[in-house]
Design a protein around this motif. Structure first.
Motif, PDB file in Angstrom:
ATOM      1  N   TYR A 111      -9.079   2.689  -1.149  1.00  0.00           N
ATOM      2  CA  TYR A 111     -10.078   2.350  -0.135  1.00  0.00           C
ATOM      3  C   TYR A 111     -11.223   3.347  -0.125  1.00  0.00           C
ATOM      4  CZ  TYR A 111      -6.865  -1.052   1.961  1.00  0.00           C
ATOM      5  OH  TYR A 111      -6.048  -2.120   2.184  1.00  0.00           O
ATOM      6  N   ALA A 167      -5.465  -7.306  -5.791  1.00  0.00           N
ATOM      7  CA  ALA A 167      -4.665  -6.079  -5.867  1.00  0.00           C
ATOM      8  C   ALA A 167      -3.714  -5.961  -4.689  1.00  0.00           C
ATOM      9  CB  ALA A 167      -5.584  -4.859  -5.942  1.00  0.00           C
ATOM     10  N   GLU A 168      -4.126  -6.459  -3.536  1.00  0.00           N
ATOM     11  CA  GLU A 168      -3.264  -6.397  -2.351  1.00  0.00           C
ATOM     12  C   GLU A 168      -2.019  -7.272  -2.522  1.00  0.00           C
ATOM     13  OE1 GLU A 168      -3.480  -4.510   0.196  1.00  0.00           O
ATOM     14  OE2 GLU A 168      -5.555  -4.102   0.768  1.00  0.00           O
ATOM     15  N   LEU A 216      -2.738   0.335  -5.181  1.00  0.00           N
ATOM     16  CA  LEU A 216      -3.909  -0.498  -4.914  1.00  0.00           C
ATOM     17  C   LEU A 216      -5.050  -0.192  -5.878  1.00  0.00           C
ATOM     18  CD1 LEU A 216      -4.781  -2.676  -2.905  1.00  0.00           C
ATOM     19  CD2 LEU A 216      -5.691  -0.860  -1.443  1.00  0.00           C
ATOM     20  N   GLY A 250       0.803  -1.203   0.000  1.00  0.00           N
ATOM     21  CA  GLY A 250       0.000   0.000   0.000  1.00  0.00           C
ATOM     22  C   GLY A 250       0.841   1.259   0.000  1.00  0.00           C
ATOM     23  N   LEU A 280     -10.042  -6.775  -4.769  1.00  0.00           N
ATOM     24  CA  LEU A 280      -9.179  -6.054  -3.836  1.00  0.00           C
ATOM     25  C   LEU A 280      -8.135  -6.991  -3.245  1.00  0.00           C
ATOM     26  CD1 LEU A 280      -8.502  -3.425  -2.439  1.00  0.00           C
ATOM     27  CD2 LEU A 280     -10.127  -3.999  -0.641  1.00  0.00           C
TER      28      LEU A 280
END
Length: 449
Positions: free
Chosen positions: A261, A290-291, A297, A35, A287
């Motif tokens: 987010y 993507a993490e 992100l 992130g 998600l």
């Protein structure tokens, strides 16, 4: 340069060769997990501490500048560093190399996702990923709240944004606009309400023709941004899914304050309920993917564009349409990032002293806390409960009897690993995925769909 060779007195920032800079940008792009916080820390270590290409004050100054802009701040900071060192070609190289490694990985994972969808082991795997994502989003909420909510006004803005989205279902862009207006006014006339840092009174250093540079950037990158949309309009028309993808993610690029987010709940609402591109649980899957990839992100948008085009492929084959959808999403998501950087970089010192802009940023950051709180609630409902009902005023409520005890147990495991043992995001995702698979093998008769 090895750390042992650095003299006691720090040298002035050096001007690296372009080839050396390219290698450094590629290294950052391939290692930028964790992130924005981890990515910014990585760039600080690479460019400030070890290579000393950028001094500390300039790095922090640029970071504040990037926080004022919509879009992923870490990618924009990388672009700015490249622009600072080698102008336009440096900014392009640094920005693209920050995104492309993760985009390539995300494309491969998206292909695997559609090929393996419907298989029992795959559903069990992603049950663990969804549960881990729920805990990760809650962790992000707590971290951002601790940093952003320092005054009663900021806490009030956060609460108001949560109520506006969760209860009254107001559009995300409208919430951000309201926060910008409130913060801009407070920053100008009541800066103590937001605890803004004092502005620097020193005059800005001279810059060669900033108006000319900014106007050129707007014209060039505005055309770059619009080019694929004009091509789609001329060949496929406004009724094609690719037009919807490009228009939606272009709009998202303008309001993406606070990172992925912040806009994920809005994106999920539109992609699931508005366009019908995804099922609710698939947004959590995206998600989670993507993490696990390097880069920003916000690459989760690529997953959404891939699936949207794959499922409405005509006149192309599904995979060809999906490649177009993923590529278009990347284009309209990141072309604006280059536009913002190349337009405003010549004005960075002036922007740093603008109290109205600082106030707007502080208020938007507070609003983002409320938005992420709504995202946490949205994920919790769709991950932990199999059935939801819509109340009379439009709010989704869980059917308590449909509580998924497996998902609850996996989410508690993820929370334990994150908060108690302070494990990184990628190990948590890996362990929860393995735990989901284990549940699938131990209790194979359970329905994971």
């Amino acid at each position: 340069m090895p750390m042992t060779d650095i003299p006691d007195v720090a040298p002035s920032p050096r001007h690296p060769r372009f080839a050396d800079a390219i290698r450094a940008y590629a290294r950052v792009g391939c290692l930028s997990f964790g992130g924005p916080a981890g990515q910014i820390a990585l760039m600080h270590r690479e460019f400030v501490d070890e290579r000393r290409w950028v001094d500390e004050a300039t790095f922090l100054h640029a970071l504040n500048f990037c926080n004022l802009l919509p879009g992923p701040e870490a990618q924009q900071l990388a672009t700015w560093i490249g622009w600072r060192l080698h102008g336009l070609k440096g900014g392009l190289a640094a920005g693209l190399l920050f995104v492309l490694p993760g985009a390539a990985v995300m494309l491969g994972l998206s292909m695997l996702y559609v090929l393996a969808a419907g298989l029992g082991w795959f559903a069990a795997l992603f049950l663990g990923i969804k549960a881990a994502v729920l805990a990760i989003v809650v962790q992000a909420l707590l971290r951002i709240a601790a940093r952003a909510l320092k005054t009663p006004l900021q806490r009030g803005i956060a609460l108001a944004s949560f109520v506006a989205i969760a209860i009254f279902t107001l559009p995300f862009p409208l919430v951000i606009l309201g926060a910008l207006l409130i913060g801009g006014a407070a920053g100008r006339w009541r800066s103590e309400w937001l605890k803004l840092s004092p502005t620097v009174a020193a005059p800005p250093p001279p810059a060669p023709s900033p108006w000319k540079q900014s106007l050129s950037a707007i014209l060039i990158w505005g055309a770059v941004w619009a080019a694929p949309m004009l091509l789609i309009l001329a060949t496929l028309g406004r009724g094609h899914v690719l037009w919807d993808i490009g228009a939606f993610f272009s709009q998202l690029a303008v309001v993406t304050f606070g990172g992925a987010y912040a806009v994920l709940a809005y994106m999920a609402q539109e992609a699931v309920s508005g366009f019908g591109w995804l099922q609710p649980g698939e947004m959590a899957d995206g998600l989670g993917l993507a993490e696990t990839t390097p880069g920003p992100l916000i690459l989760v948008t690529q997953f959404v564009g891939f699936l949207a085009a794959y499922r409405d492929a005509a006149p192309f084959t599904p995979f060809v349409a999906a490649l177009f959808g993923a590529g278009l999403t990347l284009w309209v998501t990141f072309a604006p990032c280059f536009l913002w950087i190349f337009t405003f970089a010549p004005w960075i010192d002036r922007l740093e002293r603008a109290t109205g802009l600082k106030g707007a940023l502080a208020a938007v950051t507070a609003a983002v806390v409320g938005v992420i709180a709504n995202l946490s609630l949205w994920f919790a409902l769709h991950v932990l409960f199999r059935d939801l009902i819509r109340s009379g005023w439009g709010v989704e409520l869980p059917v308590l009897a449909s509580l998924d005890l497996r998902a609850l147990a996996l989410a508690l495991l993820a929370a334990l690993l994150l908060f108690r043992f302070r494990m990184g995001i990628v190990p948590v995702l890996a362990l929860c995925s393995a735990a989901g698979l284990l549940v699938g093998f131990v209790v194979p008769s359970l329905d994971f769909t």
